[in-house]
Design an enzyme around this catalytic site. Structure first.
Site, mmCIF file in Angstrom:
data_model
loop_
_atom_site.group_PDB
_atom_site.id
_atom_site.type_symbol
_atom_site.label_atom_id
_atom_site.label_comp_id
_atom_site.label_asym_id
_atom_site.label_seq_id
_atom_site.Cartn_x
_atom_site.Cartn_y
_atom_site.Cartn_z
ATOM 1 N N CYS A 1 0.942 -1.106 0.146
ATOM 2 C CA CYS A 1 0.166 0.075 0.046
ATOM 3 C C CYS A 1 0.783 1.336 0.046
ATOM 4 C CB CYS A 1 -0.904 0.054 1.046
ATOM 5 S SG CYS A 1 -2.355 -1.241 0.900
ATOM 6 N N LEU A 2 0.905 1.954 -1.258
ATOM 7 C CA LEU A 2 1.495 3.094 -1.272
ATOM 8 C C LEU A 2 0.805 4.133 -2.238
ATOM 9 C CD1 LEU A 2 5.432 2.064 -1.609
ATOM 10 C CD2 LEU A 2 4.299 3.541 0.080
#
Length: 421
Positions: free
Chosen positions: A92-93
């Site tokens: 998750c970025l």
């Protein structure tokens, strides 16, 4: 598509040539858009020493769109090392479009492979619990206890999964501590000088196997008096660490045996190392700034014995140090392993004699020797916690003036002892 490949080729080359000790990338020649990357856990975090692998798949529209990134170090989907790195591999970025970020944090074509890996590395902080949404500024005692336990769990699992299990897999060690049958020494046929020691066709793509082995040999697992006590299974992990190191030493020793077979079959690697040895001997005969002797052990070009004489007017003055340089029959794909046979108290040398050094040319034996000499002669190296492979010595070297004096005293004592050996 051509633009994507041109851009990726440049980025891969730049990263592979960089001096970053904590990131490495690789891909198959025929599949450049599928990249493998490894991030070494940052110092002073619960991820320290860990080998964390990722897969990056770049589309035809790169760099207009971000690649798809998957975490591979997940214990077969059972372990989550970070609130932003899921057990099933999702990362998750905001720059990847997998997490809602602030304006300006989304992907742009100005970003690339390196910025992605650095962003992932930044998640591996000293307190990753704060990456969990809603806990960025946790202050309650309950939250603080959760933070502490979270860090303890990650530290333990990093050692168990991202270090020990990975090395056990590379060395063919079963979960019960036995060796897999296929770990038997690979001798190869060397017919017509053709090396047959490469991985068999269809073997898994493991571009970081040698890197992980070499970095493992630098790791100073000496915390808390080396007792490795804790609420987890540290005593069991200690046994597994020791066995991994034992197998690495056995693998290195076996290189000399494999090398003799290579010499008998007139392999290209054997001929190359023999030529390099002869050129290295001639070089040091003419070199006046340093005194180094190089000889073969049992006339085997895969095993070099290096004798270094301490430079006058330095802390090494009068010292005489023997260093063994073992070469693999798969050199330079597998890098040589150096060991100080004469103990030297030094912040860049492990307690069992493995130097932490970086040659300018990885395919030249002389460059490895030059790098080792530079390591031990450099009196003012830059501070880098990733290279502190002897913790006690490093603490003294970069400590107070009094501690630095104590370091120099211990260094000189080891130099004086070398004269008596």
């Amino acid at each position: 598509m051509n633009q994507a490949i041109i851009r990726l080729t440049r980025e891969l080359n730049d990263l592979q040539k960089s001096n970053d000790l904590s990131i490495a990338v690789a891909c198959r020649d025929a599949d450049i858009r599928n990249v493998r990357a490894i991030i070494l856990g940052p110092p002073e975090t619960p991820y320290e020493f860990g080998f964390f692998e990722f897969s990056l798949k770049f589309g035809r529209d790169y760099p207009a769109k971000a690649p798809n990134v998957t975490a591979l170090t997940t214990n077969c989907g059972r372990s989550r090392f970070n609130p932003n790195i899921y057990a099933q591999g999702k990362v998750c970025l905001s720059i990847l479009g997998t997490w809602r970020g602030e304006r300006g944090e989304e992907w742009s074509s100005a970003q690339g492979l390196e910025s992605i890996l650095i962003s992932i590395q930044s998640l591996m902080s000293s307190n990753p619990y704060e990456n969990e949404p809603g806990f960025e500024n946790a202050s309650h005692d309950h939250d603080k206890e959760n933070m502490k336990n979270y860090v303890l769990k990650i530290r333990h699992e990093t050692l168990r999964i991202a270090v020990i299990s990975k090395l056990e897999d590379f060395l063919g060690i079963n979960p019960d501590g036995t060796l897999q049958p296929e770990v038997a020494p690979r001798t190869g046929s060397y017919e017509n000088g053709d090396e047959s020691l490469m991985e068999p066709e269809g073997a898994p793509f493991e571009p970081f196997k040698d890197l992980c082995k070499r970095r493992f040999m630098w790791m100073p697992f000496e915390h808390s008096g080396n007792a490795m006590e804790g609420r987890f299974m540290y005593q069991e992990l200690k046994k597994r660490l020791e066995f991994v190191r034992e197998r690495l030493n056995a693998e290195t020793a076996n290189w000399a045996k494999e090398g003799k077979v290579a010499v008998q079959n007139e392999s290209g690697v054997a001929a190359n190392l023999q030529r390099q040895f002869e050129q290295t001997v001639e070089h040091y005969k003419k070199e006046t700034s340093v005194t180094v002797d190089v000889e073969l052990v049992d006339e085997n070009p895969f095993l070099w014995r290096v004798t270094y004489f301490g430079r006058p007017m330095t802390n090494l003055d009068g010292g005489l140090f023997n260093i063994e340089l073992a070469f693999s029959p798969r050199f330079p794909d597998e890098q040589p392993r150096a060991t100080f046979l004469t103990p030297l108290y030094h912040h860049g040398i492990t307690t069992d004699g493995v130097p932490c050094y970086f040659p300018a040319k990885t395919d030249e034996g002389r460059s490895h020797i030059d790098a080792i000499v530079s390591l031990i002669e450099d009196e003012n190296p830059p501070y880098d916690p990733r290279c502190q492979v002897h913790q006690e010595a490093a603490k003294l070297f970069w400590g107070t003036p009094e501690q630095k004096k104590e370091y120099n005293r211990k260094l000189r004592r080891s130099v004086q002892r070398s004269m008596d050996m």
